[in-house]
Design a protein around this motif. Structure first.
Motif, PDB file in Angstrom:
ATOM      1  N   PHE A  51       7.541 -12.101  -9.026  1.00 44.30           N
ATOM      2  CA  PHE A  51       8.072 -10.985  -8.245  1.00 44.30           C
ATOM      3  C   PHE A  51       7.323 -10.798  -6.929  1.00 44.30           C
ATOM      4  CE2 PHE A  51       8.326  -6.433  -7.166  1.00 44.30           C
ATOM      5  CZ  PHE A  51       9.698  -6.321  -7.034  1.00 44.30           C
ATOM      6  N   ASN A  52       6.032 -11.102  -6.920  1.00 40.71           N
ATOM      7  CA  ASN A  52       5.263 -10.949  -5.668  1.00 40.71           C
ATOM      8  C   ASN A  52       5.804 -11.872  -4.576  1.00 40.71           C
ATOM      9  OD1 ASN A  52       3.530  -9.012  -6.723  1.00 40.71           O
ATOM     10  ND2 ASN A  52       2.107 -10.546  -7.523  1.00 40.71           N
ATOM     11  N   TRP A  53       6.187 -13.102  -4.965  1.00 39.95           N
ATOM     12  CA  TRP A  53       6.776 -14.026  -3.989  1.00 39.95           C
ATOM     13  C   TRP A  53       8.109 -13.491  -3.490  1.00 39.95           C
ATOM     14  CZ3 TRP A  53      11.351 -16.821  -3.862  1.00 39.95           C
ATOM     15  CH2 TRP A  53      11.434 -17.808  -2.872  1.00 39.95           C
ATOM     16  N   VAL A  54       8.934 -12.984  -4.421  1.00 34.68           N
ATOM     17  CA  VAL A  54      10.240 -12.437  -4.047  1.00 34.68           C
ATOM     18  C   VAL A  54      10.061 -11.234  -3.124  1.00 34.68           C
ATOM     19  CG1 VAL A  54      12.350 -11.349  -4.928  1.00 34.68           C
ATOM     20  CG2 VAL A  54      11.301 -13.247  -6.185  1.00 34.68           C
ATOM     21  N   ILE A  57       9.004 -12.464   0.404  1.00 34.77           N
ATOM     22  CA  ILE A  57      10.108 -13.088   1.145  1.00 34.77           C
ATOM     23  C   ILE A  57      11.138 -12.048   1.558  1.00 34.77           C
ATOM     24  CG2 ILE A  57      11.926 -14.834   1.049  1.00 34.77           C
ATOM     25  CD1 ILE A  57       9.086 -15.925   1.131  1.00 34.77           C
ATOM     26  N   THR A  58      11.334 -11.033   0.723  1.00 39.57           N
ATOM     27  CA  THR A  58      12.311  -9.991   1.058  1.00 39.57           C
ATOM     28  C   THR A  58      11.952  -9.307   2.363  1.00 39.57           C
ATOM     29  OG1 THR A  58      12.691  -9.622  -1.318  1.00 39.57           O
ATOM     30  CG2 THR A  58      13.463  -7.914   0.198  1.00 39.57           C
ATOM     31  N   LYS A  59      10.656  -9.134   2.608  1.00 35.39           N
ATOM     32  CA  LYS A  59      10.229  -8.438   3.823  1.00 35.39           C
ATOM     33  C   LYS A  59      10.487  -9.255   5.090  1.00 35.39           C
ATOM     34  CE  LYS A  59       6.570  -5.797   1.512  1.00 35.39           C
ATOM     35  NZ  LYS A  59       5.103  -5.539   1.419  1.00 35.39           N
ATOM     36  N   ALA A  63      13.492 -12.708   9.386  1.00 38.32           N
ATOM     37  CA  ALA A  63      12.645 -13.109  10.511  1.00 38.32           C
ATOM     38  C   ALA A  63      13.055 -14.492  11.008  1.00 38.32           C
ATOM     39  CB  ALA A  63      11.173 -13.113  10.089  1.00 38.32           C
ATOM     40  N   GLN A  64      12.902 -14.720  12.306  1.00 40.40           N
ATOM     41  CA  GLN A  64      13.333 -15.991  12.905  1.00 40.40           C
ATOM     42  C   GLN A  64      12.469 -17.169  12.456  1.00 40.40           C
ATOM     43  OE1 GLN A  64      13.451 -15.469  17.146  1.00 40.40           O
ATOM     44  NE2 GLN A  64      15.273 -14.137  17.082  1.00 40.40           N
ATOM     45  N   ASN A  65      11.186 -16.902  12.198  1.00 39.21           N
ATOM     46  CA  ASN A  65      10.286 -17.991  11.825  1.00 39.21           C
ATOM     47  C   ASN A  65      10.322 -18.326  10.330  1.00 39.21           C
ATOM     48  OD1 ASN A  65       9.151 -15.602  11.016  1.00 39.21           O
ATOM     49  ND2 ASN A  65       7.072 -16.104  11.679  1.00 39.21           N
ATOM     50  N   THR A  66      11.184 -17.663   9.563  1.00 41.06           N
ATOM     51  CA  THR A  66      11.294 -17.964   8.134  1.00 41.06           C
ATOM     52  C   THR A  66      12.060 -19.267   7.945  1.00 41.06           C
ATOM     53  OG1 THR A  66      11.327 -15.601   7.605  1.00 41.06           O
ATOM     54  CG2 THR A  66      12.097 -17.113   5.901  1.00 41.06           C
ATOM     55  N   PRO A  67      11.490 -20.255   7.250  1.00 40.47           N
ATOM     56  CA  PRO A  67      12.180 -21.548   7.067  1.00 40.47           C
ATOM     57  C   PRO A  67      13.478 -21.390   6.285  1.00 40.47           C
ATOM     58  CG  PRO A  67       9.842 -21.727   6.521  1.00 40.47           C
ATOM     59  CD  PRO A  67      10.126 -20.272   6.673  1.00 40.47           C
ATOM     60  N   PHE A  68      14.426 -22.255   6.596  1.00 36.89           N
ATOM     61  CA  PHE A  68      15.730 -22.211   5.919  1.00 36.89           C
ATOM     62  C   PHE A  68      15.585 -22.482   4.418  1.00 36.89           C
ATOM     63  CE2 PHE A  68      19.401 -24.618   4.302  1.00 36.89           C
ATOM     64  CZ  PHE A  68      20.385 -23.653   4.435  1.00 36.89           C
ATOM     65  N   LYS A  69      14.707 -23.405   4.053  1.00 43.15           N
ATOM     66  CA  LYS A  69      14.498 -23.725   2.645  1.00 43.15           C
ATOM     67  C   LYS A  69      14.018 -22.507   1.867  1.00 43.15           C
ATOM     68  CE  LYS A  69      11.888 -26.803  -0.425  1.00 43.15           C
ATOM     69  NZ  LYS A  69      10.921 -27.910  -0.489  1.00 43.15           N
ATOM     70  N   MET A  70      13.139 -21.711   2.485  1.00 41.37           N
ATOM     71  CA  MET A  70      12.630 -20.518   1.830  1.00 41.37           C
ATOM     72  C   MET A  70      13.740 -19.486   1.647  1.00 41.37           C
ATOM     73  SD  MET A  70       9.274 -18.326   2.933  1.00 41.37           S
ATOM     74  CE  MET A  70       8.253 -19.799   2.827  1.00 41.37           C
ATOM     75  N   ARG A  71      14.600 -19.348   2.658  1.00 41.46           N
ATOM     76  CA  ARG A  71      15.724 -18.417   2.544  1.00 41.46           C
ATOM     77  C   ARG A  71      16.693 -18.856   1.450  1.00 41.46           C
ATOM     78  NH1 ARG A  71      17.438 -17.455   8.901  1.00 41.46           N
ATOM     79  NH2 ARG A  71      15.585 -16.245   9.524  1.00 41.46           N
ATOM     80  N   ASP A  77      17.439 -17.774  -6.222  1.00 46.88           N
ATOM     81  CA  ASP A  77      16.721 -17.022  -7.250  1.00 46.88           C
ATOM     82  C   ASP A  77      17.410 -15.690  -7.554  1.00 46.88           C
ATOM     83  OD1 ASP A  77      14.918 -19.041  -7.404  1.00 46.88           O
ATOM     84  OD2 ASP A  77      13.336 -18.048  -6.266  1.00 46.88           O
ATOM     85  N   ILE A  78      17.894 -15.002  -6.524  1.00 50.04           N
ATOM     86  CA  ILE A  78      18.596 -13.732  -6.741  1.00 50.04           C
ATOM     87  C   ILE A  78      19.904 -13.966  -7.501  1.00 50.04           C
ATOM     88  CG2 ILE A  78      19.726 -11.785  -5.603  1.00 50.04           C
ATOM     89  CD1 ILE A  78      16.677 -11.714  -5.450  1.00 50.04           C
ATOM     90  N   LEU A  79      20.635 -15.018  -7.113  1.00 55.72           N
ATOM     91  CA  LEU A  79      21.879 -15.347  -7.815  1.00 55.72           C
ATOM     92  C   LEU A  79      21.607 -15.743  -9.266  1.00 55.72           C
ATOM     93  CD1 LEU A  79      23.819 -17.384  -5.088  1.00 55.72           C
ATOM     94  CD2 LEU A  79      24.263 -15.046  -5.841  1.00 55.72           C
ATOM     95  N   LEU A  80      20.505 -16.451  -9.503  1.00 51.74           N
ATOM     96  CA  LEU A  80      20.134 -16.813 -10.872  1.00 51.74           C
ATOM     97  C   LEU A  80      19.853 -15.581 -11.715  1.00 51.74           C
ATOM     98  CD1 LEU A  80      17.844 -19.975 -10.620  1.00 51.74           C
ATOM     99  CD2 LEU A  80      19.845 -19.701 -12.073  1.00 51.74           C
ATOM    100  N   LEU A  81      19.170 -14.594 -11.134  1.00 49.34           N
ATOM    101  CA  LEU A  81      18.874 -13.363 -11.866  1.00 49.34           C
ATOM    102  C   LEU A  81      20.165 -12.627 -12.219  1.00 49.34           C
ATOM    103  CD1 LEU A  81      16.829 -11.284 -12.931  1.00 49.34           C
ATOM    104  CD2 LEU A  81      16.851 -10.233 -10.659  1.00 49.34           C
TER     105      LEU A  81
END
Length: 311
Positions: A51-54, A57-59, A63-71, A77-81
């Motif tokens: 949950f800490n990772w989620v 990333i939610t925050k 952001a523009q510098n967030t990698p596409f793979k991370m998004r 992960d949200i769809l899996l939940l």
């Protein structure tokens, strides 16, 4: 035990149980229902320990510098939940052995349970493929030594063979039927009603006339047959009971037997499908990453560097 090692062990346990869920009678229906609840709860627990990772990333998801793979990993992960909760909800709602008294969904909800299960296969394989490097690095760390080239080549060939079998098994699996079942179910239920609605009026009148005539003939035949059957009614009923007993005794013969061979074949089938879809995800992700790096503009050379290169 380190956190990453614990996650890897938890993932292996979940994967082993998960593969046994894609056929309700691979062991027993009771095992499918109870094991399915356990798998869903383990996946929810897996989400909680990450949950800490989620949360992090939610925050910065926008952001523009967030990698596409991370998004993409975050979305999967949200769809899996959500899908896991849907599987748990529909599974308990239509259960027959675990606790039939609390089954609160009709049989018409069964296609939704199959759909969520098929969607889970796709999502979990994408999830594994996006974490392919993490899984590979975990095994490299456990070995403490880099694999030699012959070992890497052998593993690559073995992976390729599994992918070939995965493609064959995927074409023979029911995955596509599960994913389209919720769209096909209403058409199947309304098929008999829509057949008569699409017929012209004159055809319907002819069918009604024919049905009325055949009905009269059937009534006459039934009366004549009824007179002949009065004397032999007891004999016929006895024969009917014998036939019914034979049918009931033969029902168990049609039920597939659970053997070590059948379970092994089933496990091999779904393991190869998981390997195929996960490896394809990892390959596509790697190709897209290389393509993105090639398209990035090269940094401009400084004046001193340009002078040196010209000299």
């Amino acid at each position: 035990m380190k956190k990453n090692t614990f996650k890897l062990i938890l993932d292996l346990i979940m994967s082993a149980l998960l593969i046994l869920m894609f056929k309700k009678n691979v062991l027993t229906l009771a095992f499918h229902e109870i094991g399915g609840i356990i798998v869903c709860l383990l996946f929810i627990f897996h989400f909680i320990i990450n949950f800490n990772w989620v949360k992090a990333i939610t925050k910065k998801i926008f952001a523009q510098n967030t990698p596409f793979k991370m998004r993409l990993s975050y979305i999967i992960d949200i769809l899996l939940l959500i899908d896991t909760i849907a599987i748990l909800f529909t599974g308990i709602g239509i259960n027959k052995n675990f606790s039939p008294k609390i089954a609160f969904l009709p049989k018409s909800a069964t296609p939704f349970h199959f759909f969520t299960g098929g969607l889970f296969v796709i999502l979990i394989c994408i999830h594994i493929g996006l974490h392919w490097n993490w899984i590979k690095n975990m095994f490299y760390k456990k070995s403490k030594k880099p694999f030699a080239k012959p070992a890497v080549i052998t593993l690559s060939v073995f992976l390729g063979i599994l992918m070939i079998f995965g493609a064959i098994n995927l074409s023979k699996s029911s995955l596509s039927r599960w994913l389209t079942m919720i769209f096909a179910a209403p058409r199947i239920e309304n098929h008999s009603l829509m057949e008569n609605q699409n017929l012209p009026d004159n055809v319907l009148i002819e069918e009604n006339n024919e049905s009325s005539q055949t009905g009269k003939q059937q009534n006459k035949q039934q009366k004549n047959a009824g007179r002949k059957m009065q004397n032999g009614q007891a004999k016929d009923s006895g024969q009917g009971q014998e036939q019914g007993m034979r049918r009931n005794s033969g029902m168990g013969k049609n039920k597939p037997k659970i053997t070590f061979k059948s379970v092994t074949i089933y496990l091999f089938k779904w393991i190869t499908i998981f390997v195929l879809l996960s490896a394809l995800t990892a390959i596509i992700e790697k190709l897209l990453t290389k393509l993105k790096k090639k398209r990035q503009p090269k940094p401009a050379l400084s004046e001193s560097t340009q002078q040196i290169s010209s000299e």
